[in-house]
Design a protein around this motif. Structure first.
Motif, PDB file in Angstrom:
ATOM      1  N   GLY A  31      65.217  47.079  63.994  1.00 48.75           N
ATOM      2  CA  GLY A  31      64.074  46.247  64.353  1.00 48.75           C
ATOM      3  C   GLY A  31      63.132  46.005  63.194  1.00 48.75           C
ATOM      4  N   GLY A  32      62.884  47.039  62.388  1.00 54.38           N
ATOM      5  CA  GLY A  32      61.992  46.886  61.242  1.00 54.38           C
ATOM      6  C   GLY A  32      62.524  45.912  60.214  1.00 54.38           C
ATOM      7  N   ASN A  33      63.851  45.906  60.027  1.00 51.73           N
ATOM      8  CA  ASN A  33      64.445  44.950  59.093  1.00 51.73           C
ATOM      9  C   ASN A  33      64.281  43.521  59.608  1.00 51.73           C
ATOM     10  N   LEU A  34      64.443  43.350  60.919  1.00 50.35           N
ATOM     11  CA  LEU A  34      64.256  42.014  61.498  1.00 50.35           C
ATOM     12  C   LEU A  34      62.794  41.582  61.361  1.00 50.35           C
ATOM     13  N   MET A  35      61.862  42.494  61.623  1.00 55.70           N
ATOM     14  CA  MET A  35      60.440  42.138  61.508  1.00 55.70           C
ATOM     15  C   MET A  35      60.101  41.743  60.070  1.00 55.70           C
ATOM     16  N   THR A  56      49.616  37.961  55.682  1.00 57.47           N
ATOM     17  CA  THR A  56      49.830  38.115  57.120  1.00 57.47           C
ATOM     18  C   THR A  56      48.571  38.689  57.747  1.00 57.47           C
ATOM     19  N   ALA A  57      48.050  38.000  58.758  1.00 53.99           N
ATOM     20  CA  ALA A  57      46.854  38.472  59.458  1.00 53.99           C
ATOM     21  C   ALA A  57      47.226  39.174  60.758  1.00 53.99           C
ATOM     22  N   SER A  58      48.247  38.678  61.451  1.00 52.26           N
ATOM     23  CA  SER A  58      48.662  39.316  62.700  1.00 52.26           C
ATOM     24  C   SER A  58      50.066  38.882  63.074  1.00 52.26           C
ATOM     25  N   VAL A  59      50.691  39.719  63.884  1.00 50.30           N
ATOM     26  CA  VAL A  59      51.993  39.413  64.476  1.00 50.30           C
ATOM     27  C   VAL A  59      51.847  39.682  65.962  1.00 50.30           C
ATOM     28  N   ASP A  60      52.109  38.673  66.763  1.00 46.35           N
ATOM     29  CA  ASP A  60      52.050  38.863  68.202  1.00 46.35           C
ATOM     30  C   ASP A  60      53.260  39.675  68.661  1.00 46.35           C
ATOM     31  N   ASN A  61      53.326  39.927  69.916  1.00 44.73           N
ATOM     32  CA  ASN A  61      54.398  40.706  70.517  1.00 44.73           C
ATOM     33  C   ASN A  61      55.777  40.274  70.019  1.00 44.73           C
ATOM     34  N   VAL A  62      56.563  41.249  69.568  1.00 45.61           N
ATOM     35  CA  VAL A  62      57.952  40.999  69.194  1.00 45.61           C
ATOM     36  C   VAL A  62      58.812  41.775  70.188  1.00 45.61           C
ATOM     37  N   SER A  63      59.539  41.061  71.017  1.00 44.71           N
ATOM     38  CA  SER A  63      60.433  41.703  71.981  1.00 44.71           C
ATOM     39  C   SER A  63      61.858  41.587  71.466  1.00 44.71           C
ATOM     40  N   PHE A  64      62.596  42.672  71.566  1.00 40.80           N
ATOM     41  CA  PHE A  64      63.972  42.682  71.116  1.00 40.80           C
ATOM     42  C   PHE A  64      64.846  42.437  72.337  1.00 40.80           C
ATOM     43  N   VAL A  65      65.172  41.173  72.568  1.00 43.62           N
ATOM     44  CA  VAL A  65      65.869  40.738  73.773  1.00 43.62           C
ATOM     45  C   VAL A  65      67.358  41.069  73.708  1.00 43.62           C
ATOM     46  N   ASN A  66      67.996  40.727  72.597  1.00 40.02           N
ATOM     47  CA  ASN A  66      69.425  40.986  72.416  1.00 40.02           C
ATOM     48  C   ASN A  66      69.649  41.647  71.072  1.00 40.02           C
ATOM     49  N   VAL A  90      52.281  30.499  63.015  1.00 38.92           N
ATOM     50  CA  VAL A  90      53.672  30.123  62.794  1.00 38.92           C
ATOM     51  C   VAL A  90      54.511  30.754  63.898  1.00 38.92           C
ATOM     52  N   VAL A  91      55.431  29.987  64.477  1.00 39.68           N
ATOM     53  CA  VAL A  91      56.393  30.556  65.403  1.00 39.68           C
ATOM     54  C   VAL A  91      57.698  30.753  64.633  1.00 39.68           C
ATOM     55  N   VAL A  92      58.286  31.936  64.803  1.00 36.98           N
ATOM     56  CA  VAL A  92      59.584  32.216  64.190  1.00 36.98           C
ATOM     57  C   VAL A  92      60.559  32.527  65.319  1.00 36.98           C
ATOM     58  N   ASN A  93      61.611  31.717  65.400  1.00 39.41           N
ATOM     59  CA  ASN A  93      62.682  31.929  66.369  1.00 39.41           C
ATOM     60  C   ASN A  93      63.866  32.530  65.631  1.00 39.41           C
ATOM     61  N   VAL A  94      64.516  33.507  66.265  1.00 37.44           N
ATOM     62  CA  VAL A  94      65.624  34.221  65.638  1.00 37.44           C
ATOM     63  C   VAL A  94      66.883  34.026  66.478  1.00 37.44           C
ATOM     64  N   ASN A 108      65.141  36.622  69.458  1.00 32.67           N
ATOM     65  CA  ASN A 108      63.727  36.952  69.338  1.00 32.67           C
ATOM     66  C   ASN A 108      62.896  35.707  69.106  1.00 32.67           C
ATOM     67  N   GLN A 109      61.605  35.852  69.396  1.00 33.43           N
ATOM     68  CA  GLN A 109      60.600  34.850  69.043  1.00 33.43           C
ATOM     69  C   GLN A 109      59.291  35.595  68.845  1.00 33.43           C
ATOM     70  N   ALA A 110      58.560  35.193  67.835  1.00 30.90           N
ATOM     71  CA  ALA A 110      57.244  35.794  67.618  1.00 30.90           C
ATOM     72  C   ALA A 110      56.320  34.764  67.006  1.00 30.90           C
ATOM     73  N   PHE A 111      55.029  34.944  67.272  1.00 33.77           N
ATOM     74  CA  PHE A 111      53.992  34.122  66.666  1.00 33.77           C
ATOM     75  C   PHE A 111      53.282  34.987  65.639  1.00 33.77           C
TER      76      PHE A 111
END
Length: 171
Positions: A31-35, A56-66, A90-94, A108-111
């Motif tokens: 997970g840390g590598n993905l973040m 980087t000022a903030s990272v919203d919730n990162v859920s590890f779905v798959n 910024v939205v990042v889709n994985v 994953n998706q995070a803002f």
């Protein structure tokens, strides 16, 4: 004030293969590598938008779905959702792709929020984001609510001052 910029001008796509050194004991991307990858994709997107150094000022919730297994290809897609005065969301889709099997899954998706800074580290104005599609408009409109929620949770905005959140919480 910098000249407004189209969202499509800063889209960032990063691709990387999951190698043994990137995985946990179950053979999945840690997970840390993905973040870390998400932070880099988001930062590149923000830098492309403002042509400045960003932090980087903030990272919203990162859920590890798959899980993303060893050998899969990870694709990260970053896109500006909204630019404020000195910050950008910024939205990042994985996506995880098993090329031999021909499968691709959104994992994953995070803002993430980035602040543009000058050479001394002081915040600097960023260009307004030009909205061109319905999806961009939806992300742009909802970015204000996410921003207010981040500020309330950080104690930098009183809940009663969060105008975009009032309808959600009946304040």
């Amino acid at each position: 004030m910098p000249k407004p910029k189209s969202i499509k001008e800063s889209i960032t796509i990063m691709t990387e293969m999951v190698m043994p050194n990137d995985t946990n004991t179950l053979g999945n991307l840690m997970g840390g590598n993905l973040m870390r990858m998400m932070d880099i994709a988001g930062a590149i997107t923000a830098q492309k938008h403002c042509n400045r150094i960003v932090v980087t000022a903030s990272v919203d919730n990162v859920s590890f779905v798959n899980p993303i297994p060893l050998g899969n290809v990870v694709t990260l897609e970053g896109k500006i959702t909204r630019a404020f005065t000195t910050s950008m969301e910024v939205v990042v889709n994985v996506f995880s792709e098993n090329i031999p099997a021909g499968t691709k899954t959104k994992t994953n998706q995070a803002f993430l929020t980035f602040v543009a800074v000058d050479q001394t580290g002081r915040p600097i104005e960023v260009p307004e984001a030009i909205i061109e599609t319905e999806e961009e408009k939806e992300l742009y409109d909802s970015a204000q609510r996410r921003r207010e929620l981040r500020l309330v949770l950080a104690g930098r905005l009183k809940p009663e001052e969060a105008t975009a959140l009032k309808s959600i919480f009946n304040l």
